[in-house]
Structures are given as C-alpha cells and as structure tokens.
Design a protein around this motif. Sequence first.
Motif, PDB file in Angstrom:
ATOM      1  N   ARG A 114       1.596   9.394  -1.472  1.00  0.00           N
ATOM      2  CA  ARG A 114       1.023   9.514  -0.140  1.00  0.00           C
ATOM      3  C   ARG A 114      -0.488   9.308  -0.192  1.00  0.00           C
ATOM      4  O   ARG A 114      -1.058   9.130  -1.268  1.00  0.00           O
ATOM      5  N   HIS A 115      -1.127   9.310   0.987  1.00  0.00           N
ATOM      6  CA  HIS A 115      -2.555   9.002   1.079  1.00  0.00           C
ATOM      7  C   HIS A 115      -3.308  10.046   1.899  1.00  0.00           C
ATOM      8  O   HIS A 115      -2.712  10.718   2.754  1.00  0.00           O
ATOM      9  N   VAL A 116      -4.601  10.130   1.634  1.00  0.00           N
ATOM     10  CA  VAL A 116      -5.515  10.939   2.441  1.00  0.00           C
ATOM     11  C   VAL A 116      -6.343   9.985   3.291  1.00  0.00           C
ATOM     12  O   VAL A 116      -6.911   9.020   2.775  1.00  0.00           O
ATOM     13  N   PHE A 117      -6.405  10.234   4.592  1.00  0.00           N
ATOM     14  CA  PHE A 117      -7.098   9.348   5.529  1.00  0.00           C
ATOM     15  C   PHE A 117      -8.418   9.990   5.973  1.00  0.00           C
ATOM     16  O   PHE A 117      -8.499  11.208   6.162  1.00  0.00           O
ATOM     17  N   SER A 118      -9.433   9.147   6.137  1.00  0.00           N
ATOM     18  CA  SER A 118     -10.761   9.649   6.508  1.00  0.00           C
ATOM     19  C   SER A 118     -11.370   8.794   7.611  1.00  0.00           C
ATOM     20  O   SER A 118     -11.122   7.589   7.691  1.00  0.00           O
ATOM     21  N   ARG A 119     -12.203   9.441   8.430  1.00  0.00           N
ATOM     22  CA  ARG A 119     -12.894   8.719   9.508  1.00  0.00           C
ATOM     23  C   ARG A 119     -14.230   8.165   9.052  1.00  0.00           C
ATOM     24  O   ARG A 119     -14.666   7.121   9.531  1.00  0.00           O
ATOM     25  N   HIS A 168       2.209  -2.918  15.522  1.00  0.00           N
ATOM     26  CA  HIS A 168       2.120  -1.701  16.344  1.00  0.00           C
ATOM     27  C   HIS A 168       1.323  -0.644  15.588  1.00  0.00           C
ATOM     28  O   HIS A 168       1.833   0.423  15.243  1.00  0.00           O
ATOM     29  N   PRO A 169       0.045  -0.915  15.323  1.00  0.00           N
ATOM     30  CA  PRO A 169      -0.761   0.029  14.539  1.00  0.00           C
ATOM     31  C   PRO A 169      -0.963   1.340  15.296  1.00  0.00           C
ATOM     32  O   PRO A 169      -1.066   1.363  16.523  1.00  0.00           O
ATOM     33  N   GLU A 170      -1.047   2.414  14.523  1.00  0.00           N
ATOM     34  CA  GLU A 170      -1.281   3.724  15.113  1.00  0.00           C
ATOM     35  C   GLU A 170      -2.735   3.837  15.563  1.00  0.00           C
ATOM     36  O   GLU A 170      -3.651   3.442  14.836  1.00  0.00           O
ATOM     37  N   GLU A 171      -2.935   4.380  16.751  1.00  0.00           N
ATOM     38  CA  GLU A 171      -4.294   4.554  17.257  1.00  0.00           C
ATOM     39  C   GLU A 171      -4.975   5.714  16.541  1.00  0.00           C
ATOM     40  O   GLU A 171      -4.326   6.639  16.056  1.00  0.00           O
ATOM     41  N   GLY A 172      -6.279   5.658  16.487  1.00  0.00           N
ATOM     42  CA  GLY A 172      -7.034   6.717  15.842  1.00  0.00           C
ATOM     43  C   GLY A 172      -8.435   6.252  15.513  1.00  0.00           C
ATOM     44  O   GLY A 172      -8.879   5.192  15.959  1.00  0.00           O
ATOM     45  N   GLU A 173      -9.140   7.030  14.705  1.00  0.00           N
ATOM     46  CA  GLU A 173     -10.514   6.715  14.330  1.00  0.00           C
ATOM     47  C   GLU A 173     -10.672   6.515  12.823  1.00  0.00           C
ATOM     48  O   GLU A 173     -11.767   6.233  12.348  1.00  0.00           O
ATOM     49  N   GLU A 174      -9.621   6.659  12.077  1.00  0.00           N
ATOM     50  CA  GLU A 174      -9.707   6.588  10.613  1.00  0.00           C
ATOM     51  C   GLU A 174      -9.996   5.160  10.159  1.00  0.00           C
ATOM     52  O   GLU A 174      -9.413   4.195  10.658  1.00  0.00           O
ATOM     53  N   LEU A 175     -10.886   5.038   9.206  1.00  0.00           N
ATOM     54  CA  LEU A 175     -11.284   3.731   8.667  1.00  0.00           C
ATOM     55  C   LEU A 175     -11.065   3.629   7.162  1.00  0.00           C
ATOM     56  O   LEU A 175     -11.286   2.561   6.581  1.00  0.00           O
ATOM     57  N   TYR A 176     -10.625   4.725   6.541  1.00  0.00           N
ATOM     58  CA  TYR A 176     -10.483   4.749   5.087  1.00  0.00           C
ATOM     59  C   TYR A 176      -9.208   5.523   4.719  1.00  0.00           C
ATOM     60  O   TYR A 176      -8.740   6.384   5.468  1.00  0.00           O
ATOM     61  N   PHE A 177      -8.691   5.231   3.540  1.00  0.00           N
ATOM     62  CA  PHE A 177      -7.635   6.062   2.962  1.00  0.00           C
ATOM     63  C   PHE A 177      -7.669   5.905   1.447  1.00  0.00           C
ATOM     64  O   PHE A 177      -8.151   4.906   0.914  1.00  0.00           O
ATOM     65  N   ALA A 226     -12.841  12.414  -0.792  1.00  0.00           N
ATOM     66  CA  ALA A 226     -11.423  12.268  -1.163  1.00  0.00           C
ATOM     67  C   ALA A 226     -11.282  11.481  -2.460  1.00  0.00           C
ATOM     68  O   ALA A 226     -10.428  11.794  -3.300  1.00  0.00           O
ATOM     69  N   VAL A 227     -12.108  10.460  -2.640  1.00  0.00           N
ATOM     70  CA  VAL A 227     -12.076   9.683  -3.876  1.00  0.00           C
ATOM     71  C   VAL A 227     -12.415  10.564  -5.072  1.00  0.00           C
ATOM     72  O   VAL A 227     -11.761  10.509  -6.121  1.00  0.00           O
ATOM     73  N   ARG A 228     -13.460  11.381  -4.905  1.00  0.00           N
ATOM     74  CA  ARG A 228     -13.842  12.273  -6.000  1.00  0.00           C
ATOM     75  C   ARG A 228     -12.719  13.255  -6.333  1.00  0.00           C
ATOM     76  O   ARG A 228     -12.477  13.570  -7.492  1.00  0.00           O
ATOM     77  N   ARG A 229     -12.038  13.703  -5.316  1.00  0.00           N
ATOM     78  CA  ARG A 229     -10.985  14.703  -5.529  1.00  0.00           C
ATOM     79  C   ARG A 229      -9.718  14.093  -6.134  1.00  0.00           C
ATOM     80  O   ARG A 229      -9.125  14.682  -7.054  1.00  0.00           O
ATOM     81  N   TYR A 230      -9.329  12.933  -5.631  1.00  0.00           N
ATOM     82  CA  TYR A 230      -8.020  12.406  -6.024  1.00  0.00           C
ATOM     83  C   TYR A 230      -8.072  11.275  -7.052  1.00  0.00           C
ATOM     84  O   TYR A 230      -7.078  11.004  -7.716  1.00  0.00           O
ATOM     85  N   ILE A 231      -9.201  10.594  -7.177  1.00  0.00           N
ATOM     86  CA  ILE A 231      -9.299   9.487  -8.124  1.00  0.00           C
ATOM     87  C   ILE A 231     -10.155   9.853  -9.325  1.00  0.00           C
ATOM     88  O   ILE A 231      -9.684   9.840 -10.472  1.00  0.00           O
ATOM     89  N   GLU A 268       0.809  -1.212   0.000  1.00  0.00           N
ATOM     90  CA  GLU A 268       0.000   0.000   0.000  1.00  0.00           C
ATOM     91  C   GLU A 268       0.849   1.272   0.000  1.00  0.00           C
ATOM     92  O   GLU A 268       0.445   2.280  -0.575  1.00  0.00           O
ATOM     93  N   THR A 269       1.996   1.245   0.654  1.00  0.00           N
ATOM     94  CA  THR A 269       2.773   2.479   0.744  1.00  0.00           C
ATOM     95  C   THR A 269       4.261   2.188   0.884  1.00  0.00           C
ATOM     96  O   THR A 269       4.666   1.206   1.508  1.00  0.00           O
ATOM     97  N   ALA A 270       5.053   3.075   0.284  1.00  0.00           N
ATOM     98  CA  ALA A 270       6.502   3.031   0.459  1.00  0.00           C
ATOM     99  C   ALA A 270       6.957   4.088   1.470  1.00  0.00           C
ATOM    100  O   ALA A 270       8.152   4.200   1.751  1.00  0.00           O
ATOM    101  N   MET A 271       5.987   4.828   2.019  1.00  0.00           N
ATOM    102  CA  MET A 271       6.298   5.886   2.982  1.00  0.00           C
ATOM    103  C   MET A 271       6.361   5.304   4.388  1.00  0.00           C
ATOM    104  O   MET A 271       5.357   4.805   4.908  1.00  0.00           O
ATOM    105  N   ALA A 272       7.520   5.372   5.000  1.00  0.00           N
ATOM    106  CA  ALA A 272       7.703   4.760   6.317  1.00  0.00           C
ATOM    107  C   ALA A 272       6.761   5.345   7.359  1.00  0.00           C
ATOM    108  O   ALA A 272       6.221   4.617   8.201  1.00  0.00           O
ATOM    109  N   ASP A 273       6.532   6.661   7.296  1.00  0.00           N
ATOM    110  CA  ASP A 273       5.693   7.287   8.317  1.00  0.00           C
ATOM    111  C   ASP A 273       4.221   6.940   8.151  1.00  0.00           C
ATOM    112  O   ASP A 273       3.426   7.103   9.069  1.00  0.00           O
ATOM    113  N   GLU A 274       3.824   6.449   6.964  1.00  0.00           N
ATOM    114  CA  GLU A 274       2.429   6.095   6.740  1.00  0.00           C
ATOM    115  C   GLU A 274       2.104   4.657   7.147  1.00  0.00           C
ATOM    116  O   GLU A 274       0.927   4.328   7.333  1.00  0.00           O
ATOM    117  N   ARG A 275       3.113   3.818   7.276  1.00  0.00           N
ATOM    118  CA  ARG A 275       2.836   2.399   7.532  1.00  0.00           C
ATOM    119  C   ARG A 275       2.051   2.180   8.830  1.00  0.00           C
ATOM    120  O   ARG A 275       1.054   1.441   8.820  1.00  0.00           O
TER     121      ARG A 275
END
Length: 341
Positions: free
Chosen positions: A317-322, A301-310, A330-335, A222-229
């Motif tokens: 990089r990715h846009v994350f949504s709750r 070690h998943p990051e805590e949060g409320e996001e369920l989509y990206f 986000a899909v309409r904007r970026y895809i 899904e990603t090559a960005m270390a901070d996004e994993r």
Amino acid sequence: MSKRVLVGLMLVVLVAGFLLAGALWRDYQCFLSQTIQTDQERVLFDVPRGTSLRTLARRLREQGLIERPIYFIAMVYLRGDQGRIKAGEYAFTRDMTPPRLLEWLTSGRVVEYNLTLVEGWTFRQALAAIDSHEVFAGGPRLADLSDAEIMARLGRPEAHPEGLFFPDTYRFTRQTSALDLLRRALARMETILAEEWEQRAPNLPITTPYEALILASIIEKETAMADERPRIAGVFTRRLQRGMRLQTDPTVIYGLGERYDGNIRRADLREATPYNTYVIPGLPPTPIALVGREAIHAALHPEEGEELYFVARGDGRHVFSRTLEEHNQAVRRYILSRNDE
C-alpha cells in the motif's frame, strides 16, 4: 446337375448366408459395446481438417481406440454421420464405446486449453508465456520475431505492441496459432478501451484513448490494490494538469530494460531515457505493461482530492501526501528508514 440338386445347393448357400450375416451382426453388436482398450485414463486424439472416414477409422485402430475399422465405418453410415465429424483434438476416456466416440466426434467437443496473460506483464513476458505453453511449445517462437514483425503479421505494422493486448485467461484449441491468440487479445483490448473511453470523466488532461492506456499502464504497475488505483490516478491527473513531472519509478525501470537489476540508483533517476518520467514531461511514449480494465477505468475516472505525492509503505500500500514536506517525511519514514535497517 438336376433341378433338385440345384435347389438344394441354393438353399445351402442361402442358409449359410443367413448364418454368416447373423454372425457378422452379432460381432458388430459386440463391437458397439466394447470400451476403449487402454491403460490410460484419458487419450488425446487429433482429427486434422480434411481427414477421410477411412483414414479416421484406421487411425482409431492404430491408437487402440477401436478393433474393427470396417465396423466403425459401417456404424457411421448406418447413423448418417458421415458428413458430421468435426476436426479438432478430442479427449477420450477408457469407458467410451464406439458409438460414444462417434457422438464425441460429431459434437465438436474438442479439448480446450487455458493461458492467462497477467496484468502488469510486459509484452515480452507475455510472449514468453505463450511460447512455453504446451500447445505452442513445438512451433515457431514468437520471441524470435521482432516487435515490428509481430505487429505486421497482426495487421498493425505501425503500432508499438506494449500495452495493446488485454490481460485475461484465454481458452483455445490445439488448432489455434500463437498469432491467433495475440489477435484475440488485441481485439479484446481495443473493445474494452473504446468502451471505457466513451464513459470517461470530463476535463481530463489526456486527449486520446492511447494516452489513457499509457497512464493506465503506469497505474497498473504502481499498485495491485484495487481501492488505490483511482487515488493514484488522481495524483497523476493533478500532476499532469499542473505541468508537474510524474516521477514514477515503474517508468524508470521500463526505460532501463534488461539493465534493471532490482535496484534504482540516483544515476538511473537522472538518465534521460524516453520513459524516465523524472526527466521527461508528461507521459512516456508508450504503455509500459499489460493493462487490466480496472486500471483503465481508474485512469479515466481519477479520484478527486489535493494529493500530489505518494510513497510505498512496503506492504503493498501507499501513503499519500498533499505537500512536498509531507511527502519527504513519508519518504524518510518508509524508504530511508527501511534502507538503514
């Protein structure tokens, strides 16, 4: 023959012997100082296991590395190195003298090669890289074996090979077989996965190291960005905990196999392959790629949060949504907008 004549002859023979010995010694010393006579900057020389000293000296002469095999043999015995020459492939340079050659041969400073198995590759892509390497290119091709045959030769006949081999840069000698290299990558993955599993976060929706590896392989793709994993791992973890399907495109692509042509169609998203997480609940049956340590760590070690989509932005990089509403925007904007261009 008179005694005087006999003594005279003996003296002549003795003097001739001394002169001959002196000439041989000077010739031997000249041999020791001669450098390799070649136009090449670097000469590769292989010493198979079990090679005799006489055969070694003859082959050195045949390749133009020394001029007098008998002197080389004498040098080896004079230095007491007859039992210390090591098998392997050596790289000699043209400034080397016979003593330097012998030092190399007894040191075991054999030529080492590199091969990098890349994170995100499939098992078959890794096999292709191994088969095309100069060390293995002339031998039996791993790609000609089935997955089951390869795993049986590695002592894991029941295992599916995808994801079981650690992506890294491996150093090896020409005597290494392709299966030996795979065996090292397999053992490395088993060690790293066990270490990471022991340090996993509590209350994860995965219950075995293998499930962690499957999830990590999806994160890897899904990603090559270390901070996004860790953030992507958090999304997948929450979806698994809530019984939501993962709905991740890399699993669809893997399920399509060679049919994938670079585009995912609506029909592909609906096709019920064992790997299509738009259709199947939970994780696919196996990993989908080679997995690096960072992706394994993120899965555990998943990051805590409320996001369920990206959704991918198109720049890596990715846009994350709750919420689904935020995600659709986000899909309409970026895809969709990108598809309209």
